[in-house]
Write a protein that holds these residues in place. Structure first.
Motif, PDB file in Angstrom:
ATOM      1  N   LEU A  90       0.835  -1.200   0.000  1.00 50.28           N
ATOM      2  CA  LEU A  90       0.000   0.000   0.000  1.00 50.28           C
ATOM      3  C   LEU A  90       0.871   1.252   0.000  1.00 50.28           C
ATOM      4  N   MET A  91       1.965   1.218   0.770  1.00 53.96           N
ATOM      5  CA  MET A  91       2.914   2.333   0.767  1.00 53.96           C
ATOM      6  C   MET A  91       3.527   2.517  -0.629  1.00 53.96           C
ATOM      7  N   THR A  92       3.785   1.403  -1.300  1.00 56.85           N
ATOM      8  CA  THR A  92       4.358   1.474  -2.642  1.00 56.85           C
ATOM      9  C   THR A  92       3.422   2.195  -3.593  1.00 56.85           C
ATOM     10  N   VAL A  93       2.130   1.872  -3.512  1.00 53.10           N
ATOM     11  CA  VAL A  93       1.151   2.559  -4.361  1.00 53.10           C
ATOM     12  C   VAL A  93       1.165   4.057  -4.061  1.00 53.10           C
ATOM     13  N   ALA A  94       1.201   4.399  -2.766  1.00 50.68           N
ATOM     14  CA  ALA A  94       1.166   5.805  -2.375  1.00 50.68           C
ATOM     15  C   ALA A  94       2.447   6.548  -2.744  1.00 50.68           C
ATOM     16  N   MET A  95       3.597   5.899  -2.546  1.00 46.53           N
ATOM     17  CA  MET A  95       4.885   6.590  -2.712  1.00 46.53           C
ATOM     18  C   MET A  95       5.483   6.438  -4.099  1.00 46.53           C
ATOM     19  N   MET A  96       5.431   5.207  -4.657  1.00 44.50           N
ATOM     20  CA  MET A  96       6.166   4.924  -5.880  1.00 44.50           C
ATOM     21  C   MET A  96       5.334   5.082  -7.151  1.00 44.50           C
ATOM     22  N   LEU A  97       4.023   4.835  -7.060  1.00 50.37           N
ATOM     23  CA  LEU A  97       3.192   4.938  -8.262  1.00 50.37           C
ATOM     24  C   LEU A  97       3.245   6.341  -8.877  1.00 50.37           C
ATOM     25  N   PRO A  98       3.237   7.417  -8.067  1.00 51.55           N
ATOM     26  CA  PRO A  98       3.350   8.753  -8.684  1.00 51.55           C
ATOM     27  C   PRO A  98       4.619   8.927  -9.508  1.00 51.55           C
ATOM     28  N   SER A  99       5.722   8.295  -9.084  1.00 51.65           N
ATOM     29  CA  SER A  99       6.976   8.433  -9.827  1.00 51.65           C
ATOM     30  C   SER A  99       6.948   7.671 -11.139  1.00 51.65           C
ATOM     31  N   SER A 100       6.002   6.717 -11.275  1.00 55.35           N
ATOM     32  CA  SER A 100       5.904   5.910 -12.491  1.00 55.35           C
ATOM     33  C   SER A 100       4.765   6.353 -13.405  1.00 55.35           C
ATOM     34  N   LEU A 101       4.060   7.399 -13.044  1.00 63.00           N
ATOM     35  CA  LEU A 101       2.930   7.862 -13.856  1.00 63.00           C
ATOM     36  C   LEU A 101       3.326   8.236 -15.283  1.00 63.00           C
TER      37      LEU A 101
ATOM     38  N   LEU B 254       3.663   8.899   8.245  1.00 66.29           N
ATOM     39  CA  LEU B 254       3.132   9.388   6.970  1.00 66.29           C
ATOM     40  C   LEU B 254       3.947  10.569   6.451  1.00 66.29           C
ATOM     41  N   ALA B 255       4.401  11.441   7.361  1.00 64.60           N
ATOM     42  CA  ALA B 255       5.186  12.601   6.943  1.00 64.60           C
ATOM     43  C   ALA B 255       6.506  12.150   6.310  1.00 64.60           C
ATOM     44  N   TRP B 256       7.140  11.153   6.917  1.00 61.03           N
ATOM     45  CA  TRP B 256       8.395  10.618   6.394  1.00 61.03           C
ATOM     46  C   TRP B 256       8.168   9.957   5.041  1.00 61.03           C
ATOM     47  N   MET B 257       7.069   9.214   4.916  1.00 61.03           N
ATOM     48  CA  MET B 257       6.738   8.563   3.646  1.00 61.03           C
ATOM     49  C   MET B 257       6.492   9.593   2.557  1.00 61.03           C
ATOM     50  N   PHE B 258       5.740  10.631   2.895  1.00 60.68           N
ATOM     51  CA  PHE B 258       5.419  11.664   1.903  1.00 60.68           C
ATOM     52  C   PHE B 258       6.679  12.400   1.461  1.00 60.68           C
ATOM     53  N   GLY B 259       7.566  12.697   2.422  1.00 55.35           N
ATOM     54  CA  GLY B 259       8.808  13.382   2.080  1.00 55.35           C
ATOM     55  C   GLY B 259       9.683  12.547   1.162  1.00 55.35           C
ATOM     56  N   LEU B 260       9.870  11.266   1.499  1.00 52.66           N
ATOM     57  CA  LEU B 260      10.680  10.384   0.653  1.00 52.66           C
ATOM     58  C   LEU B 260      10.039  10.191  -0.717  1.00 52.66           C
ATOM     59  N   GLY B 261       8.715  10.022  -0.729  1.00 49.59           N
ATOM     60  CA  GLY B 261       8.015   9.855  -1.999  1.00 49.59           C
ATOM     61  C   GLY B 261       8.187  11.052  -2.902  1.00 49.59           C
ATOM     62  N   THR B 262       8.111  12.257  -2.330  1.00 48.26           N
ATOM     63  CA  THR B 262       8.297  13.489  -3.107  1.00 48.26           C
ATOM     64  C   THR B 262       9.703  13.562  -3.679  1.00 48.26           C
ATOM     65  N   VAL B 263      10.693  13.212  -2.860  1.00 47.69           N
ATOM     66  CA  VAL B 263      12.086  13.226  -3.326  1.00 47.69           C
ATOM     67  C   VAL B 263      12.266  12.279  -4.508  1.00 47.69           C
ATOM     68  N   MET B 264      11.683  11.083  -4.430  1.00 48.45           N
ATOM     69  CA  MET B 264      11.861  10.095  -5.492  1.00 48.45           C
ATOM     70  C   MET B 264      11.130  10.500  -6.772  1.00 48.45           C
ATOM     71  N   VAL B 265       9.975  11.153  -6.637  1.00 46.82           N
ATOM     72  CA  VAL B 265       9.267  11.655  -7.820  1.00 46.82           C
ATOM     73  C   VAL B 265      10.114  12.707  -8.531  1.00 46.82           C
ATOM     74  N   ILE B 266      10.677  13.629  -7.760  1.00 48.07           N
ATOM     75  CA  ILE B 266      11.506  14.691  -8.353  1.00 48.07           C
ATOM     76  C   ILE B 266      12.760  14.098  -8.977  1.00 48.07           C
ATOM     77  N   GLU B 267      13.395  13.180  -8.273  1.00 49.58           N
ATOM     78  CA  GLU B 267      14.648  12.597  -8.766  1.00 49.58           C
ATOM     79  C   GLU B 267      14.436  11.844 -10.068  1.00 49.58           C
ATOM     80  N   LYS B 268      13.309  11.161 -10.215  1.00 48.14           N
ATOM     81  CA  LYS B 268      13.061  10.336 -11.395  1.00 48.14           C
ATOM     82  C   LYS B 268      12.476  11.108 -12.574  1.00 48.14           C
ATOM     83  N   ASN B 269      11.695  12.154 -12.288  1.00 47.95           N
ATOM     84  CA  ASN B 269      10.897  12.752 -13.358  1.00 47.95           C
ATOM     85  C   ASN B 269      11.147  14.233 -13.629  1.00 47.95           C
ATOM     86  N   SER B 270      11.739  14.932 -12.687  1.00 48.92           N
ATOM     87  CA  SER B 270      11.949  16.359 -12.877  1.00 48.92           C
ATOM     88  C   SER B 270      13.310  16.637 -13.501  1.00 48.92           C
ATOM     89  N   ARG B 271      13.395  17.729 -14.216  1.00 48.91           N
ATOM     90  CA  ARG B 271      14.693  18.112 -14.783  1.00 48.91           C
ATOM     91  C   ARG B 271      15.697  18.458 -13.681  1.00 48.91           C
TER      92      ARG B 271
END
Length: 256
Positions: free
Chosen positions: A62-73, A209-226
């Protein structure tokens, strides 16, 4: 016009899925069963209760869906566009997501087993129990070092080019099998990008949840942002510094 509506409807659906995952984690974390989101509870399991391990892995997925799925959109969206004329497009997308989540679920199972063994070892060893900060510092240093490795950058480059990745693994024949394998392959490269950062969840506690959201945001930026290419080394230095400072702050208390 219909395609535009379908496209935005798809993005809304995927966003809703992520939001529901976060909501489910919040509800779970507020329930009497919140301990199953906290990896430290694993130390109380024995082999007669090993079935409970599956509940921890379910929480991890469930954490994977919340954290990692946005980075794979970006890849999921590209796949949706490529298969827009397929009558079985929904089934293909489902198989892609299942393949992706299987990789992370298996990683979660291995990580939880390792974490359970580590907690058991600490409980049996008074020196490790006294100096448990060494484990957290080691994870931080390992994650920082991995940020500089060629494998990390190779996996990042694969994830940052979703269309090329799909073309490399999608031939249009035996579509169901290829969609599932595409999800598996993408999951493996995504794991190659982020496994060390996800292990930080165990250093800080998977129930935050705060730690999960922070890490998830970092991984989205690292994978998808310039800005991801600049974030990777900065993050590496930050992790190495925090790990080093943790050791320095506790080194005076180190005994043998």
């Amino acid at each position: 016009m219909v395609r535009v509506i379908n496209k935005y409807g798809f993005l809304i659906s995927m966003t809703s899925l992520v939001v529901l995952a976060w909501l489910a984690l919040w509800v779970w974390g507020s329930s009497p069963y919140s301990r199953f989101l906290n990896h430290s509870e694993l130390v109380y399991l024995n082999f007669e209760q090993i079935g409970f391990l599956l509940v921890f892995v379910a929480g991890w997925t469930l954490m994977t869906v919340a954290m990692m799925l946005p980075s794979s959109l970006p890849l999921i969206n590209q796949f949706y566009i490529i298969t827009r004329n397929k009558r079985n497009r929904s089934a293909l997308l489902y198989l892609l997501l299942v393949g992706y989540l299987i990789v992370w679920a298996l990683f979660g199972l291995v990580a939880h087993l390792f974490d359970w063994a580590l907690h058991w070892l600490v409980a049996q060893n008074s020196w490790l129990e006294t100096h448990s900060w060494i484990i957290g510092a080691s994870i931080l240093l390992m994650a920082g070092v991995y940020q500089f490795t060629p494998l990390k950058y190779y996996c990042l480059e694969k994830c940052r080019a979703p269309l090329s990745f799909i073309m490399e693994h999608w031939g249009g024949r035996n579509e169901s099998k290829q969609a599932f394998r595409l999800g598996l392959h993408h999951g493996l490269f995504c794991l190659g990008c982020c496994w060390s950062l996800m292990l930080l969840m165990f250093a800080a506690g998977t129930g935050s949840l705060a730690w999960m959201f922070g890490l998830g945001t970092v991984m989205v930026i690292e994978k998808n942002s310039r800005w991801g290419r600049f974030l990777s080394p900065v993050l590496a230095v930050a992790l190495l510094m925090i790990g080093t400072f943790t050791i320095i702050a506790n080194i005076s208390n180190l005994t043998f």
